[in-house]
Design a protein around this motif. Structure first.
Motif, PDB file in Angstrom:
ATOM      1  N   LEU A 278       0.864  -1.190   0.014  1.00  0.00           N
ATOM      2  CA  LEU A 278       0.011  -0.091  -0.077  1.00  0.00           C
ATOM      3  C   LEU A 278       0.906   1.186  -0.015  1.00  0.00           C
ATOM      4  N   ALA A 279       1.937   1.376   0.470  1.00  0.00           N
ATOM      5  CA  ALA A 279       2.899   2.486   0.473  1.00  0.00           C
ATOM      6  C   ALA A 279       3.359   2.893  -0.821  1.00  0.00           C
ATOM      7  N   ARG A 280       3.374   1.842  -2.005  1.00  0.00           N
ATOM      8  CA  ARG A 280       3.507   2.172  -3.127  1.00  0.00           C
ATOM      9  C   ARG A 280       2.394   3.039  -3.987  1.00  0.00           C
ATOM     10  N   ASP A 281       1.308   3.053  -3.124  1.00  0.00           N
ATOM     11  CA  ASP A 281       0.124   4.110  -3.734  1.00  0.00           C
ATOM     12  C   ASP A 281       0.036   5.113  -2.729  1.00  0.00           C
ATOM     13  N   GLY A 282       1.176   5.384  -1.954  1.00  0.00           N
ATOM     14  CA  GLY A 282       1.106   6.786  -1.239  1.00  0.00           C
ATOM     15  C   GLY A 282       0.351   6.475   0.197  1.00  0.00           C
ATOM     16  N   VAL A 283       0.079   5.122   0.705  1.00  0.00           N
ATOM     17  CA  VAL A 283      -0.635   5.055   2.001  1.00  0.00           C
ATOM     18  C   VAL A 283       0.210   5.359   2.983  1.00  0.00           C
ATOM     19  N   SER A 284      -0.041   5.900   3.863  1.00  0.00           N
ATOM     20  CA  SER A 284       0.801   6.154   5.575  1.00  0.00           C
ATOM     21  C   SER A 284       0.157   5.434   6.397  1.00  0.00           C
ATOM     22  N   PHE A 285       0.389   4.822   7.447  1.00  0.00           N
ATOM     23  CA  PHE A 285      -0.079   4.188   8.567  1.00  0.00           C
ATOM     24  C   PHE A 285      -0.053   4.626   9.953  1.00  0.00           C
ATOM     25  N   ARG A 286      -1.162   4.295  10.654  1.00  0.00           N
ATOM     26  CA  ARG A 286      -1.198   4.465  12.057  1.00  0.00           C
ATOM     27  C   ARG A 286      -1.215   3.277  12.785  1.00  0.00           C
ATOM     28  N   VAL A 287      -0.182   2.822  13.628  1.00  0.00           N
ATOM     29  CA  VAL A 287      -0.143   1.345  14.145  1.00  0.00           C
ATOM     30  C   VAL A 287      -0.079   1.271  15.515  1.00  0.00           C
ATOM     31  N   ASP A 288      -0.405   0.207  16.089  1.00  0.00           N
ATOM     32  CA  ASP A 288      -0.054  -0.192  17.441  1.00  0.00           C
ATOM     33  C   ASP A 288       1.181  -0.558  17.577  1.00  0.00           C
ATOM     34  N   ASP A 289       1.759  -0.881  18.618  1.00  0.00           N
ATOM     35  CA  ASP A 289       3.038  -1.327  19.218  1.00  0.00           C
ATOM     36  C   ASP A 289       3.409  -2.575  18.455  1.00  0.00           C
ATOM     37  N   LYS A 290       2.532  -3.609  18.540  1.00  0.00           N
ATOM     38  CA  LYS A 290       2.813  -4.806  17.526  1.00  0.00           C
ATOM     39  C   LYS A 290       2.861  -4.646  16.296  1.00  0.00           C
ATOM     40  N   ALA A 291       2.003  -4.056  15.431  1.00  0.00           N
ATOM     41  CA  ALA A 291       2.028  -3.861  13.831  1.00  0.00           C
ATOM     42  C   ALA A 291       3.402  -2.972  13.688  1.00  0.00           C
TER      43      ALA A 291
END
Length: 417
Positions: A278-291
């Motif tokens: 998904l990063a290839r399409d410009g997605v950024s991520f909000r993740v918990d500690d395990k992710a």
């Protein structure tokens, strides 16, 4: 200054006239409306370009500008109106027929709701969608779009009203509040003498405002904090394709994916696949500690903040949380879902069935993208909104949801003993 009482009176009178139109007349009206949109396309696109220029100058986000733009979409909008003309007309359908023991003949007949008040933001295509569905079901409509789309909506309603004129139908069947002052929203919500149902299409603040201030029944929905849960038995190649589609295919809409829940047994393998794809399409991520521990490092991967699980992103942002089991996934959805669209990706029939039984959303998915929560995609032909409440409609609202019914009772001199 707009006289809202007069506007309501005209809408009510127009709704009475619309009830007298048969299906053929309404279908011809819709085809004429589609032709008028094509004929007025230069005017409409020029008005839309002016709205877009003002929006950019005002600093609107790319997601909002995408919602606002009609560029490249006007032909398909007109085509959608023609498709509505081909749909079955629910008005006049009769059902639940029976003869009572006393001989009374009883049945129900579908009838228009009457006058709809629709309040929406950013998307001028909603002007046409609502008008076509309202007219197909013999309902008049009062439209109040956002101030950022005022020129576009004026041009679209001008084209629609030209079609009403050409077909001898009342032009007051489709009216637009042409002043961006928010006081007119409050006044519309108080027109209970003339307006029968309010449909807000926008953010949570708009829905809350309508619920708290309306004297008219309000259909709430369209706010989607949507989830997919990938369990330990999921086909990960299939899951990756589904997650990609749900997030990237059109991120600015209410049925796009907001939060991905991943079973801990597959998180080490699946989370990196999701982030890299998904990063290839410009997605950024909000993740918990395990992710975060499982994800490849990068500026596009950030710790989730306190409110991130309750955010409808409407953009290329995805929350990812690793959970220990189905119980935890269900608990997360129970706490954070807006009851719009939630799904599970699994090969386990028991997990599938439990998810379907326990998740009480308007649309619940198994092994499919949440992007299908749409009237056109689910066989309704079109939709006026997605309802996340339970009365009187739920999920995508098509033509039938814009009708109610009346009882027809036929006797032969019957009197009640």
């Amino acid at each position: 200054m707009i006289d809202m009482q007069a506007l309501g009176q005209r809408a009510k009178a127009a709704s009475r006239t619309l009830r007298q139109l048969d299906t053929n007349a309404k279908n011809e009206l819709l085809r004429t409306m589609a032709d008028a949109i094509d004929r007025h396309s230069e005017m409409i696109l020029a008005a839309n370009a002016a709205d877009l220029a003002d929006g950019r100058a005002a600093g609107l986000s790319e997601a909002l500008l995408d919602r606002l733009s009609l560029a490249g979409r006007l032909e398909s909008i007109a085509a959608d109106v023609r498709r509505v003309a081909e749909l079955p007309d629910p008005v006049g359908q009769e059902f639940d027929q029976q003869v009572l023991p006393n001989g009374l003949k009883v049945r129900k007949r579908r009838v228009p709701i009457g006058v709809l008040g629709v309040i929406y933001e950013s998307r001028p295509n909603v002007t046409v969608d609502v008008a076509s569905l309202a007219l197909k079901t013999s309902n008049a409509v009062i439209l109040r779009g956002g101030s950022e789309t005022l020129r576009s909506n004026r041009a679209l309603v001008e084209a629609i009203q030209s079609a009403l004129d050409a077909c001898g139908a009342p032009r007051d069947a489709v009216q637009l509040i042409t002043d961006g002052d928010r006081r007119y929203v409050r006044e519309l919500l108080r027109l209970s003498e003339y307006v029968d149902m309010i449909i807000p299409r926008g953010g949570n603040a708009l829905h809350t405002f309508c619920r708290e201030n309306s004297t008219i029944p309000v259909i709430t929905g369209g706010i989607g904090i949507c989830h997919l849960y990938v369990d330990e038995t999921a086909d990960l190649d299939m899951a990756l394709a589904i997650v990609h589609n749900a997030k990237v295919q059109r991120p600015s809409v209410c049925n796009a994916l907001d939060t991905l829940l991943v079973h801990h047994a597959v998180a080490g393998q699946f989370v990196p696949l999701v982030v890299e794809r998904l990063a290839r399409d410009g997605v950024s991520f909000r993740v918990d500690d395990k992710a975060r521990a499982a994800a490849p490092p990068g500026e596009h991967v950030q710790p989730a903040g306190p409110g991130d699980w309750d955010t409808e992103w409407l953009s290329l942002v995805l929350g990812i949380r690793v959970v220990p089991d189905l119980d935890a996934a269900l608990d997360h959805i129970y706490q954070h879902s807006t009851a719009h669209s939630d799904g599970i990706i699994t090969s386990n029939p028991a997990a599938m069935q439990r998810f379907l039984d326990e998740v009480d959303s308007a649309a619940v998915y198994v092994n499919a993208s949440t992007r299908f929560t749409d009237g056109g995609q689910l066989g309704l032909g079109a939709e006026i909104a997605v309802s996340t409440q339970k009365l009187h409609a739920r999920g995508p609202m098509g033509l039938e949801a814009l009708t109610t019914y009346k009882w027809i009772i036929e006797g032969e001199g019957h009197v009640r003993p």
